[in-house]
Write a protein that holds these residues in place. Structure first.
Motif, PDB file in Angstrom:
ATOM      1  N   THR A 172     -13.322  -1.713   8.768  1.00 42.25           N
ATOM      2  CA  THR A 172     -12.664  -2.127   7.522  1.00 42.25           C
ATOM      3  C   THR A 172     -11.490  -3.050   7.793  1.00 42.25           C
ATOM      4  OG1 THR A 172     -13.326  -0.112   6.359  1.00 42.25           O
ATOM      5  CG2 THR A 172     -11.434  -1.304   5.487  1.00 42.25           C
ATOM      6  N   SER A 173     -10.660  -2.704   8.759  1.00 38.96           N
ATOM      7  CA  SER A 173      -9.482  -3.528   9.065  1.00 38.96           C
ATOM      8  C   SER A 173      -9.871  -4.936   9.462  1.00 38.96           C
ATOM      9  CB  SER A 173      -8.660  -2.876  10.185  1.00 38.96           C
ATOM     10  OG  SER A 173      -8.114  -1.647   9.774  1.00 38.96           O
TER      11      SER A 173
ATOM     12  N   LEU B   2      -1.059 -13.852  16.440  1.00 42.82           N
ATOM     13  CA  LEU B   2      -2.112 -12.855  16.307  1.00 42.82           C
ATOM     14  C   LEU B   2      -1.709 -11.805  15.280  1.00 42.82           C
ATOM     15  CD1 LEU B   2      -4.827 -11.639  17.574  1.00 42.82           C
ATOM     16  CD2 LEU B   2      -3.262 -10.021  18.661  1.00 42.82           C
ATOM     17  N   LEU B   3      -2.602 -11.557  14.324  1.00 40.97           N
ATOM     18  CA  LEU B   3      -2.430 -10.474  13.363  1.00 40.97           C
ATOM     19  C   LEU B   3      -3.449  -9.396  13.723  1.00 40.97           C
ATOM     20  CD1 LEU B   3      -2.146 -12.798  10.313  1.00 40.97           C
ATOM     21  CD2 LEU B   3      -0.446 -11.052  10.814  1.00 40.97           C
ATOM     22  N   ALA B   4      -2.980  -8.289  14.264  1.00 39.18           N
ATOM     23  CA  ALA B   4      -3.850  -7.206  14.702  1.00 39.18           C
ATOM     24  C   ALA B   4      -3.762  -6.058  13.704  1.00 39.18           C
ATOM     25  CB  ALA B   4      -3.437  -6.731  16.086  1.00 39.18           C
ATOM     26  N   LEU B   5      -4.928  -5.623  13.195  1.00 42.96           N
ATOM     27  CA  LEU B   5      -4.956  -4.586  12.164  1.00 42.96           C
ATOM     28  C   LEU B   5      -5.759  -3.375  12.628  1.00 42.96           C
ATOM     29  CD1 LEU B   5      -5.445  -7.592  10.621  1.00 42.96           C
ATOM     30  CD2 LEU B   5      -5.124  -6.130   8.654  1.00 42.96           C
ATOM     31  N   ALA B   6      -5.215  -2.192  12.389  1.00 45.68           N
ATOM     32  CA  ALA B   6      -5.932  -0.949  12.667  1.00 45.68           C
ATOM     33  C   ALA B   6      -5.258   0.164  11.878  1.00 45.68           C
ATOM     34  CB  ALA B   6      -5.913  -0.618  14.156  1.00 45.68           C
ATOM     35  N   ALA B   7      -5.992   0.808  11.015  1.00 44.12           N
ATOM     36  CA  ALA B   7      -5.408   1.877  10.204  1.00 44.12           C
ATOM     37  C   ALA B   7      -4.818   2.963  11.088  1.00 44.12           C
ATOM     38  CB  ALA B   7      -6.465   2.472   9.266  1.00 44.12           C
ATOM     39  N   SER B   8      -5.580   3.428  12.064  1.00 44.43           N
ATOM     40  CA  SER B   8      -5.088   4.470  12.967  1.00 44.43           C
ATOM     41  C   SER B   8      -4.019   3.932  13.901  1.00 44.43           C
ATOM     42  CB  SER B   8      -6.245   5.026  13.800  1.00 44.43           C
ATOM     43  OG  SER B   8      -6.717   4.051  14.719  1.00 44.43           O
TER      44      SER B   8
ATOM     45  N   LEU C 288       4.582  -1.154   9.728  1.00 45.31           N
ATOM     46  CA  LEU C 288       4.063   0.175   9.411  1.00 45.31           C
ATOM     47  C   LEU C 288       3.784   0.275   7.921  1.00 45.31           C
ATOM     48  CD1 LEU C 288       3.419   3.167   9.898  1.00 45.31           C
ATOM     49  CD2 LEU C 288       5.889   3.624   9.708  1.00 45.31           C
ATOM     50  N   LEU C 289       2.550   0.579   7.582  1.00 41.69           N
ATOM     51  CA  LEU C 289       2.142   0.781   6.190  1.00 41.69           C
ATOM     52  C   LEU C 289       1.789   2.264   6.055  1.00 41.69           C
ATOM     53  CD1 LEU C 289      -0.158  -2.363   6.040  1.00 41.69           C
ATOM     54  CD2 LEU C 289       2.158  -2.168   5.081  1.00 41.69           C
ATOM     55  N   ARG C 290       2.785   3.091   5.836  1.00 40.27           N
ATOM     56  CA  ARG C 290       2.618   4.543   5.934  1.00 40.27           C
ATOM     57  C   ARG C 290       2.003   5.108   4.647  1.00 40.27           C
ATOM     58  NH1 ARG C 290       7.063   8.755   8.503  1.00 40.27           N
ATOM     59  NH2 ARG C 290       5.583  10.478   8.854  1.00 40.27           N
ATOM     60  N   THR C 291       0.701   5.097   4.587  1.00 31.14           N
ATOM     61  CA  THR C 291      -0.015   5.543   3.393  1.00 31.14           C
ATOM     62  C   THR C 291      -0.323   7.032   3.411  1.00 31.14           C
ATOM     63  OG1 THR C 291      -2.010   4.744   4.518  1.00 31.14           O
ATOM     64  CG2 THR C 291      -1.065   3.339   2.809  1.00 31.14           C
ATOM     65  N   GLY C 292      -0.194   7.699   4.545  1.00 29.02           N
ATOM     66  CA  GLY C 292      -0.433   9.132   4.619  1.00 29.02           C
ATOM     67  C   GLY C 292      -1.907   9.494   4.510  1.00 29.02           C
ATOM     68  N   SER C 293      -2.173  10.734   4.133  1.00 26.15           N
ATOM     69  CA  SER C 293      -3.553  11.205   4.031  1.00 26.15           C
ATOM     70  C   SER C 293      -4.246  10.576   2.834  1.00 26.15           C
ATOM     71  CB  SER C 293      -3.584  12.728   3.912  1.00 26.15           C
ATOM     72  OG  SER C 293      -2.861  13.159   2.781  1.00 26.15           O
ATOM     73  N   GLU C 294      -5.551  10.433   2.956  1.00 26.43           N
ATOM     74  CA  GLU C 294      -6.354   9.829   1.896  1.00 26.43           C
ATOM     75  C   GLU C 294      -6.832  10.891   0.902  1.00 26.43           C
ATOM     76  OE1 GLU C 294      -6.963   6.675   1.472  1.00 26.43           O
ATOM     77  OE2 GLU C 294      -6.606   5.707   3.406  1.00 26.43           O
ATOM     78  N   VAL C 295      -7.056  10.472  -0.332  1.00 24.96           N
ATOM     79  CA  VAL C 295      -7.633  11.373  -1.323  1.00 24.96           C
ATOM     80  C   VAL C 295      -8.992  11.864  -0.826  1.00 24.96           C
ATOM     81  CG1 VAL C 295      -8.496  11.572  -3.691  1.00 24.96           C
ATOM     82  CG2 VAL C 295      -6.383  10.291  -3.226  1.00 24.96           C
TER      83      VAL C 295
ATOM     84  N   LEU D 251      -9.753   3.194   1.674  1.00 26.11           N
ATOM     85  CA  LEU D 251      -9.083   3.421   0.390  1.00 26.11           C
ATOM     86  C   LEU D 251      -7.611   3.019   0.488  1.00 26.11           C
ATOM     87  CD1 LEU D 251     -10.864   6.771  -0.536  1.00 26.11           C
ATOM     88  CD2 LEU D 251     -11.263   4.525  -1.535  1.00 26.11           C
ATOM     89  N   ALA D 252      -6.677   3.963   0.537  1.00 22.41           N
ATOM     90  CA  ALA D 252      -5.254   3.616   0.507  1.00 22.41           C
ATOM     91  C   ALA D 252      -4.852   2.751   1.697  1.00 22.41           C
ATOM     92  CB  ALA D 252      -4.412   4.886   0.458  1.00 22.41           C
ATOM     93  N   ALA D 253      -5.305   3.116   2.888  1.00 17.12           N
ATOM     94  CA  ALA D 253      -4.931   2.328   4.070  1.00 17.12           C
ATOM     95  C   ALA D 253      -5.443   0.896   3.942  1.00 17.12           C
ATOM     96  CB  ALA D 253      -5.477   2.985   5.338  1.00 17.12           C
ATOM     97  N   GLY D 254      -6.694   0.754   3.502  1.00 15.77           N
ATOM     98  CA  GLY D 254      -7.265  -0.586   3.336  1.00 15.77           C
ATOM     99  C   GLY D 254      -6.547  -1.387   2.269  1.00 15.77           C
ATOM    100  N   THR D 255      -6.213  -0.739   1.161  1.00 11.93           N
ATOM    101  CA  THR D 255      -5.491  -1.427   0.092  1.00 11.93           C
ATOM    102  C   THR D 255      -4.134  -1.910   0.579  1.00 11.93           C
ATOM    103  OG1 THR D 255      -6.592  -0.213  -1.682  1.00 11.93           O
ATOM    104  CG2 THR D 255      -4.431  -1.121  -2.191  1.00 11.93           C
ATOM    105  N   ALA D 256      -3.431  -1.064   1.331  1.00 14.47           N
ATOM    106  CA  ALA D 256      -2.122  -1.455   1.847  1.00 14.47           C
ATOM    107  C   ALA D 256      -2.241  -2.635   2.804  1.00 14.47           C
ATOM    108  CB  ALA D 256      -1.470  -0.267   2.548  1.00 14.47           C
TER     109      ALA D 256
END
Length: 271
Positions: free
Chosen positions: A68-69, A131-137, A177-184, A191-196
């Motif tokens: 996704t990222s 470089l823009l590096a993306l990873a939710a985890s 840091l895009l601290r979205t926490g746990s997902e619904v 979901l939230a991580a991807g949106t952020a």
């Protein structure tokens, strides 16, 4: 356990809820995603300012990620051309699994550390690149390897992750840091991580393009008018900025071969 993977007990029986309640819960998660982006605004600003100084007139934006990222990064990269006339040769996308992962998920590719290094090396990143590096985890081996390779080559590295302890944030010069926490829906980082991530990239790239002179009087003056809708938009932009008639805008755009910026400057020179 990473915050993005943790199950929220509030939603243990999510599938048993009424559709309206499920949608409300999902929407609330999206709102929290935007709150996370708001908290990251100072970091996004610092990263965009540094990128504007680094990239100059020849440097490239290189987006890197898996799953996704990676696809979110690809979307931002692809939109730079039609929106800001960013040259195709000045953007690169390093996606785990390559082009094959666009139409069919290849989740295992994110574990391929050697491919992260090899694919990043193949694009020839250097001191003028960003470089823009993306990873939710923030733990993705492919992305971490690519970020390390880019930094060793002298590129400016910007890391976006959704967990505060993410190694990716420590590996990059500009951590966001895009601290979205746990997902619904537990663990579903699209979901939230991807949106952020999507919102943060929108903000970053738009601010960067503004700082690089791609916006004039709040208008996308370097937009590519490549279809009927965009040609109409180009005419409206010229009319609004200059205060001229539709016919004058049309003539100026024709003379400027569709360049909104040049049409505006030419008309203003005659006033």
């Amino acid at each position: 356990m990473e915050e993005t993977e943790r199950a929220d007990e509030t939603f243990r029986n999510l599938e048993d809820q009424k559709p309206a309640a499920i949608l409300e819960a999902l929407l609330a998660g999206q709102r929290r995603a935007l709150d996370a982006v708001e908290a990251a605004l100072p970091a996004i600003e610092r990263a965009a300012e540094a990128a504007a100084l680094r990239i100059g007139s020849a440097g490239r934006l290189i987006y890197c990620g898996a799953g996704t990222s990676g696809r979110i990064g690809l979307l931002d990269a692809m939109e730079l051309g039609p929106t800001f006339d960013w040259p195709d040769e000045r953007r690169q996308v390093v996606l785990a699994g390559g082009e094959a992962s666009l139409m069919r998920s290849r989740e295992g590719a994110e574990d391929e550390t050697h491919m992260g290094r090899e694919m990043l090396s193949a694009v020839g990143a250097g001191p003028h690149d960003v470089l823009l590096a993306l990873a939710a985890s923030g733990h993705t081996p492919f992305t971490l390897a690519a970020a390390g390779t880019a930094r060793a080559a002298g590129a400016l590295t910007i890391g976006l992750a959704n967990n505060p302890s993410a190694p990716l944030l420590a590996a990059c010069e500009h951590p966001i840091l895009l601290r979205t926490g746990s997902e619904v829906l537990a663990g579903s980082t699209r979901l939230a991580a991807g949106t952020a991530q999507k919102a943060a990239l929108n903000l970053f790239s738009t601010l960067l393009m503004i700082r690089l002179g791609k916006v004039f009087r709040g208008r996308m003056v370097d937009m590519r008018p490549t279809n009927a809708k965009l040609k109409q938009r180009a005419h409206r932009i010229v009319q609004d900025v200059v205060g001229c008639s539709p016919d004058e805008a049309a003539r100026a755009l024709e003379a400027a071969r569709g360049s909104i910026r040049e049409a505006i400057l030419a008309l203003e020179a005659t006033r």
